[in-house]
Design a protein around this motif. Structure first.
Motif, PDB file in Angstrom:
ATOM      1  N   LYS A 189       6.079   7.545   0.948  1.00  0.00           N
ATOM      2  CA  LYS A 189       6.376   6.405   0.090  1.00  0.00           C
ATOM      3  C   LYS A 189       6.135   5.087   0.841  1.00  0.00           C
ATOM      4  O   LYS A 189       6.193   5.033   2.066  1.00  0.00           O
ATOM      5  CB  LYS A 189       7.843   6.443  -0.363  1.00  0.00           C
ATOM      6  CG  LYS A 189       8.264   7.735  -1.034  1.00  0.00           C
ATOM      7  CD  LYS A 189       7.524   7.982  -2.333  1.00  0.00           C
ATOM      8  CE  LYS A 189       8.031   9.250  -3.037  1.00  0.00           C
ATOM      9  NZ  LYS A 189       7.245   9.545  -4.258  1.00  0.00           N
ATOM     10  N   PRO A 190       5.901   4.003   0.084  1.00  0.00           N
ATOM     11  CA  PRO A 190       5.744   2.696   0.733  1.00  0.00           C
ATOM     12  C   PRO A 190       7.076   2.218   1.298  1.00  0.00           C
ATOM     13  O   PRO A 190       8.111   2.316   0.636  1.00  0.00           O
ATOM     14  CB  PRO A 190       5.260   1.790  -0.403  1.00  0.00           C
ATOM     15  CG  PRO A 190       5.760   2.452  -1.653  1.00  0.00           C
ATOM     16  CD  PRO A 190       5.713   3.926  -1.380  1.00  0.00           C
TER      17      PRO A 190
ATOM     18  N   VAL B  20       0.574   5.132   8.347  1.00  0.00           N
ATOM     19  CA  VAL B  20       1.136   6.126   7.434  1.00  0.00           C
ATOM     20  C   VAL B  20       1.732   7.237   8.283  1.00  0.00           C
ATOM     21  O   VAL B  20       1.067   7.757   9.179  1.00  0.00           O
ATOM     22  CB  VAL B  20       0.043   6.713   6.509  1.00  0.00           C
ATOM     23  CG1 VAL B  20       0.666   7.609   5.447  1.00  0.00           C
ATOM     24  CG2 VAL B  20      -0.784   5.602   5.879  1.00  0.00           C
TER      25      VAL B  20
ATOM     26  N   PHE C 224       3.873   3.196   5.509  1.00  0.00           N
ATOM     27  CA  PHE C 224       4.219   4.234   4.541  1.00  0.00           C
ATOM     28  C   PHE C 224       4.802   5.403   5.329  1.00  0.00           C
ATOM     29  O   PHE C 224       4.308   5.733   6.408  1.00  0.00           O
ATOM     30  CB  PHE C 224       2.990   4.687   3.757  1.00  0.00           C
ATOM     31  CG  PHE C 224       2.300   3.590   2.999  1.00  0.00           C
ATOM     32  CD1 PHE C 224       2.481   3.443   1.641  1.00  0.00           C
ATOM     33  CD2 PHE C 224       1.461   2.688   3.657  1.00  0.00           C
ATOM     34  CE1 PHE C 224       1.846   2.419   0.939  1.00  0.00           C
ATOM     35  CE2 PHE C 224       0.822   1.669   2.979  1.00  0.00           C
ATOM     36  CZ  PHE C 224       1.016   1.537   1.613  1.00  0.00           C
TER      37      PHE C 224
ATOM     38  N   GLY D 234      -3.166   2.545  -0.452  1.00  0.00           N
ATOM     39  CA  GLY D 234      -1.736   2.605  -0.699  1.00  0.00           C
ATOM     40  C   GLY D 234      -1.227   1.319  -1.303  1.00  0.00           C
ATOM     41  O   GLY D 234      -1.728   0.229  -0.998  1.00  0.00           O
TER      42      GLY D 234
END
Length: 245
Positions: A77-78, A143, A162, A198
């Motif tokens: 998730k961000p 990420v 992320f 993203g």
């Protein structure tokens, strides 16, 4: 430093120029056009014009229409809701080893997105110091399939992160992980050089060999949705648009 004729020519290129969505031309665009190389001005500007105006949702829809796959990893998730895209540089390590993060920062290219696979989320392998260093080195985002920390800083940093989880504790600077090799996460094979996108909705990974095809399709999705929004503004219901009424 000597100045070449190419330098003079490129100086006149307005890299801030953008094309209206309806005028975007993706002919001959490839994933290499994410970066301006001096002889790809038109391709670079058209590609940026698209990427700045589409979403992870639209890219996922386009990829699904081509491959019947979403390209998403739902557990990631961000952290700070920033939009970003770029070519992936992979790393794999354990949650005990945040040192691999430091090595990845030094090894990645300018404009790359660091993508970490971590064996569990018990300890954070990324935080404020790593984000600061990565940003200074020209890395675009990080990420982590695992945990990050220092949310008090990350939430206000202009550096996209992320992750699957966040915790306050970290391991040691061991540097024993693997860099820039194929990784597999939740059934998704991610290779160095694959495309990452993203935003607030989540992340999408597109195989580099399908990049151009997906971008062309994503432009079609964007244009179609723009027409639908215009119809909704005219009072037509969504049920009528999709033929349910």
């Amino acid at each position: 430093m000597s100045v070449t004729p190419k330098d003079i020519l490129n100086k006149n290129k307005d890299l801030e120029k953008r094309v209206n969505v309806e005028d975007i031309d993706l002919d001959n665009v490839t994933i290499d056009d994410l970066k301006f190389r001096g002889n790809n001005y038109r391709e670079h500007i058209n590609l940026l014009s698209l990427l700045e105006n589409i979403s992870a949702c639209q890219i996922s829809d386009a990829y699904n229409g081509i491959s019947h796959r979403s390209g998403t990893i739902k557990s990631i998730k961000p952290i700070n809701n920033l939009k970003v895209w770029g070519s992936i540089y992979t790393a794999e390590t354990t949650s005990d080893d945040w040192g691999t993060s430091a090595l990845a920062i030094d090894s990645a290219g300018e404009g790359d997105v660091l993508f970490f696979k971590v064996d569990n989320d018990d300890k954070a392998i990324w935080g404020e110091l790593a984000s600061t260093c990565a940003k200074n080195n020209g890395v675009k985002a990080t990420v982590v399939y695992g945990s990050v920390r220092d949310l008090d800083a990350l939430l206000d940093m202009d550096y996209p992160v992320f992750a699957s989880n966040f915790v306050p504790n970290a391991g040691l600077a061991l540097g024993l992980g693997k860099l820039n090799q194929t990784i597999e996460i939740e059934g998704n094979e991610i290779k160095p050089g694959d495309f990452f996108f993203g935003d607030e909705s989540g992340i999408v990974v597109i195989p580099k060999e399908l990049f151009t095809k997906v971008m062309v399709s994503a432009l079609g999705v964007k244009l179609k949705e723009s027409i639908i929004i215009e119809k909704l503004a005219d009072g037509i219901t969504l049920g009528q648009v999709v033929g349910l009424r």
